[in-house]
Design a protein around this motif. Structure first.
Motif, PDB file in Angstrom:
ATOM      1  N   GLN A  62      -1.638  40.454 -32.536  1.00  0.00           N
ATOM      2  CA  GLN A  62      -1.399  39.766 -33.794  1.00  0.00           C
ATOM      3  C   GLN A  62      -2.668  39.087 -34.298  1.00  0.00           C
ATOM      4  O   GLN A  62      -2.924  39.048 -35.505  1.00  0.00           O
ATOM      5  CB  GLN A  62      -0.274  38.741 -33.623  1.00  0.00           C
ATOM      6  CG  GLN A  62       1.087  39.349 -33.328  1.00  0.00           C
ATOM      7  CD  GLN A  62       1.561  40.256 -34.451  1.00  0.00           C
ATOM      8  OE1 GLN A  62       1.355  39.968 -35.621  1.00  0.00           O
ATOM      9  NE2 GLN A  62       2.193  41.357 -34.087  1.00  0.00           N
ATOM     10  N   ARG A  87       2.926  32.483 -43.885  1.00  0.00           N
ATOM     11  CA  ARG A  87       4.025  33.410 -43.664  1.00  0.00           C
ATOM     12  C   ARG A  87       3.452  34.721 -43.170  1.00  0.00           C
ATOM     13  O   ARG A  87       2.382  35.143 -43.593  1.00  0.00           O
ATOM     14  CB  ARG A  87       4.801  33.637 -44.972  1.00  0.00           C
ATOM     15  CG  ARG A  87       6.087  34.443 -44.789  1.00  0.00           C
ATOM     16  CD  ARG A  87       6.807  34.624 -46.114  1.00  0.00           C
ATOM     17  NE  ARG A  87       6.123  35.542 -46.997  1.00  0.00           N
ATOM     18  CZ  ARG A  87       5.882  35.318 -48.281  1.00  0.00           C
ATOM     19  NH1 ARG A  87       6.224  34.164 -48.820  1.00  0.00           N
ATOM     20  NH2 ARG A  87       5.276  36.212 -49.026  1.00  0.00           N
ATOM     21  N   ARG A  88       4.190  35.381 -42.269  1.00  0.00           N
ATOM     22  CA  ARG A  88       3.741  36.679 -41.785  1.00  0.00           C
ATOM     23  C   ARG A  88       4.956  37.564 -41.540  1.00  0.00           C
ATOM     24  O   ARG A  88       5.966  37.120 -41.011  1.00  0.00           O
ATOM     25  CB  ARG A  88       2.938  36.520 -40.489  1.00  0.00           C
ATOM     26  CG  ARG A  88       2.466  37.859 -39.906  1.00  0.00           C
ATOM     27  CD  ARG A  88       1.488  37.647 -38.760  1.00  0.00           C
ATOM     28  NE  ARG A  88       2.036  36.802 -37.718  1.00  0.00           N
ATOM     29  CZ  ARG A  88       1.319  36.313 -36.703  1.00  0.00           C
ATOM     30  NH1 ARG A  88       0.028  36.568 -36.629  1.00  0.00           N
ATOM     31  NH2 ARG A  88       1.895  35.570 -35.784  1.00  0.00           N
ATOM     32  N   SER A  89       4.853  38.802 -41.978  1.00  0.00           N
ATOM     33  CA  SER A  89       5.900  39.784 -41.717  1.00  0.00           C
ATOM     34  C   SER A  89       5.216  41.068 -41.275  1.00  0.00           C
ATOM     35  O   SER A  89       3.989  41.112 -41.112  1.00  0.00           O
ATOM     36  CB  SER A  89       6.735  40.025 -42.987  1.00  0.00           C
ATOM     37  OG  SER A  89       5.981  40.728 -43.957  1.00  0.00           O
ATOM     38  N   GLY A  90       6.000  42.108 -41.102  1.00  0.00           N
ATOM     39  CA  GLY A  90       5.424  43.384 -40.709  1.00  0.00           C
ATOM     40  C   GLY A  90       4.581  44.009 -41.802  1.00  0.00           C
ATOM     41  O   GLY A  90       3.808  44.933 -41.546  1.00  0.00           O
ATOM     42  N   ARG A  91       4.744  43.510 -43.038  1.00  0.00           N
ATOM     43  CA  ARG A  91       4.047  44.138 -44.163  1.00  0.00           C
ATOM     44  C   ARG A  91       2.904  43.304 -44.719  1.00  0.00           C
ATOM     45  O   ARG A  91       1.998  43.840 -45.331  1.00  0.00           O
ATOM     46  CB  ARG A  91       5.042  44.421 -45.296  1.00  0.00           C
ATOM     47  CG  ARG A  91       6.040  45.519 -44.954  1.00  0.00           C
ATOM     48  CD  ARG A  91       6.724  46.027 -46.217  1.00  0.00           C
ATOM     49  NE  ARG A  91       7.521  47.207 -45.922  1.00  0.00           N
ATOM     50  CZ  ARG A  91       8.840  47.191 -45.761  1.00  0.00           C
ATOM     51  NH1 ARG A  91       9.493  46.063 -45.870  1.00  0.00           N
ATOM     52  NH2 ARG A  91       9.490  48.295 -45.493  1.00  0.00           N
ATOM     53  N   SER A  92       2.959  41.985 -44.574  1.00  0.00           N
ATOM     54  CA  SER A  92       1.944  41.160 -45.207  1.00  0.00           C
ATOM     55  C   SER A  92       1.759  39.859 -44.442  1.00  0.00           C
ATOM     56  O   SER A  92       2.556  39.514 -43.563  1.00  0.00           O
ATOM     57  CB  SER A  92       2.346  40.851 -46.657  1.00  0.00           C
ATOM     58  OG  SER A  92       3.527  40.066 -46.688  1.00  0.00           O
ATOM     59  N   ALA A 339      13.818  40.702 -41.271  1.00  0.00           N
ATOM     60  CA  ALA A 339      13.158  40.149 -42.453  1.00  0.00           C
ATOM     61  C   ALA A 339      12.135  41.082 -43.078  1.00  0.00           C
ATOM     62  O   ALA A 339      12.061  41.186 -44.293  1.00  0.00           O
ATOM     63  CB  ALA A 339      12.489  38.811 -42.110  1.00  0.00           C
ATOM     64  N   PRO A 340      11.316  41.837 -42.282  1.00  0.00           N
ATOM     65  CA  PRO A 340      10.342  42.699 -42.932  1.00  0.00           C
ATOM     66  C   PRO A 340      10.962  43.761 -43.811  1.00  0.00           C
ATOM     67  O   PRO A 340      10.316  44.290 -44.684  1.00  0.00           O
ATOM     68  CB  PRO A 340       9.586  43.319 -41.745  1.00  0.00           C
ATOM     69  CG  PRO A 340       9.745  42.338 -40.642  1.00  0.00           C
ATOM     70  CD  PRO A 340      11.124  41.767 -40.839  1.00  0.00           C
ATOM     71  N   PRO A 345      10.703  37.660 -48.837  1.00  0.00           N
ATOM     72  CA  PRO A 345      10.586  36.973 -47.555  1.00  0.00           C
ATOM     73  C   PRO A 345      11.493  35.781 -47.388  1.00  0.00           C
ATOM     74  O   PRO A 345      11.533  35.188 -46.323  1.00  0.00           O
ATOM     75  CB  PRO A 345       9.113  36.525 -47.549  1.00  0.00           C
ATOM     76  CG  PRO A 345       8.736  36.448 -48.985  1.00  0.00           C
ATOM     77  CD  PRO A 345       9.511  37.554 -49.643  1.00  0.00           C
TER      78      PRO A 345
END
Length: 379
Positions: A62, A87-92, A339-340, A345
């Motif tokens: 990560q 904020r962090r997700s699988g896309r951004s 969530a991703p 979000p």
């Protein structure tokens, strides 16, 4: 969330529905079905702009993604000093930091897919257009952007998020809804120069896609096409176009003493009238009075605008149903949060709450379907 500090508009004025605009549209006398429990209206605590604190963990896999994102940010904004992950997700990933004495937010895309790259480039184009053509609402100020690497740096504004959830589980305070609705109505009356923004939604293609997926019946498709034809005949598609935020959720609105700030502009552009109103209506299942007011606004603008609102509402609700049906199916096979995969979000309900939300969305869609059929019957 992230936001701006420079004001470009006056504080919102109270909105008053016009008298005599009641009627059967979306059955305003019928209360919304309870979903996730009904509580007393309350102001969410702890949603203000938090102080900058903490440190970035750049170790492990990560950490490697964060280093890559940070390198993209500092190529276009060398003075950006990261402080924490917002904020962090699988896309951004969203990084909050400083640029000199100002606080800024950097938004970086991690997903290389074409669809998400186009969204980021569209949002960057919108922010660049706002530099020359300032909308009548408060928006974050653009600091730097790189459309090739899908990296955006904007200022961060004070304020609290109007709602953390996409579909608030409790009734939002009336003052918050009034402020959000006022900002959206001001935005929708804005007429930027022709060619400045595009039209993100192809209505005919979207209706056909949902029909192919089995989310719209043959009659639904025929009714919506009739309304679209009537709208085009009444004023012409270009003449009826309205500039909209495109994702008018309370989660995309920051409330500050200087007025609401709208963020997340990746879907902004020209729509049929009432798209933002339809989006806000769809997530206010716990606020029947606000829904009634929105419906009255839609009727007050005339039959063509009313029909456009209904077309928008059917498409928005159908999209929400598809999104949460997918989330429910995923949760049945994978207990981890999805969530991703959500379109926004903001916190999403899980398990039984998702199923209750889906039930309400289906009820809302049936309500909108009846209103569409009634509107077709008046033509």
């Amino acid at each position: 969330m992230y936001a701006a500090s420079s004001s470009v508009s006056a504080p919102p004025r109270p909105l008053r529905p016009r008298p005599g605009v009641g009627g059967p549209l979306l059955d305003p006398a019928r209360p919304a079905a309870p979903v996730l429990g009904v509580g007393r209206p309350r102001r969410a605590a702890g949603l203000g702009t938090p102080p900058l604190s903490g440190r970035l963990d750049l170790s492990g896999p990560q950490g490697a993604l964060l280093r890559t994102a940070l390198a993209s940010v500092q190529r276009i904004c060398p003075e950006f000093a990261p402080v924490q992950v917002l904020r962090r997700s699988g896309r951004s990933v969203l990084l909050v930091g400083t640029t000199g004495r100002a606080t800024a937010v950097a938004k970086c895309l991690l997903d290389p897919s074409r669809e998400w790259a186009e969204r980021y480039r569209h949002e960057i184009a919108v922010y660049r257009s706002f530099v020359r053509h300032r909308p009548p609402v408060r928006v974050p100020r653009l600091i730097a952007a790189d459309p090739d690497n899908c990296t955006l740096v904007i200022e961060r504004a004070p304020g609290r998020v109007a709602a953390l959830q996409r579909h608030p589980s409790q009734t939002p305070p009336r003052a918050d809804i009034r402020a959000a609705l006022g900002a959206l109505c001001r935005l929708n009356t804005w007429r930027p120069p022709s060619g400045t923004f595009d039209a993100p939604l192809d209505y005919g293609a979207e209706i056909a896609r949902f029909h192919e997926l089995g989310l719209l019946t043959d009659r639904d498709m025929g009714d919506l096409q009739k309304l679209l034809h009537g709208i085009a005949h009444a004023a012409g598609r270009q003449g009826m176009a309205q500039f909209c935020h495109g994702d008018a959720l309370l989660a995309n609105i920051l409330l500050s003493p200087a007025g609401p700030v709208l963020v997340d502009w990746e879907h902004a552009g020209w729509y049929l009238p009432g798209y933002d109103l339809a989006t806000l209506w769809s997530v206010l299942g716990q606020a029947p009075e606000a829904r009634r007011q929105i419906s009255q606004f839609a009727q007050a603008a005339g039959p063509a605008a009313r029909d456009a609102f209904l077309v928008n509402l059917m498409l928005v609700l159908t999209r929400e149903i598809r999104t949460y049906e997918t989330a429910v199916q995923r949760s049945m096979h994978d207990p981890a949060p999805a969530a991703p995969g959500l379109p926004h979000p903001a916190a999403a309900p899980a398990g039984e709450e998702q199923r209750l939300l889906l039930r309400r969305l289906h009820d809302d869609c049936q309500l909108a379907r009846r209103a569409v059929r009634a509107a077709v019957g008046t033509r």
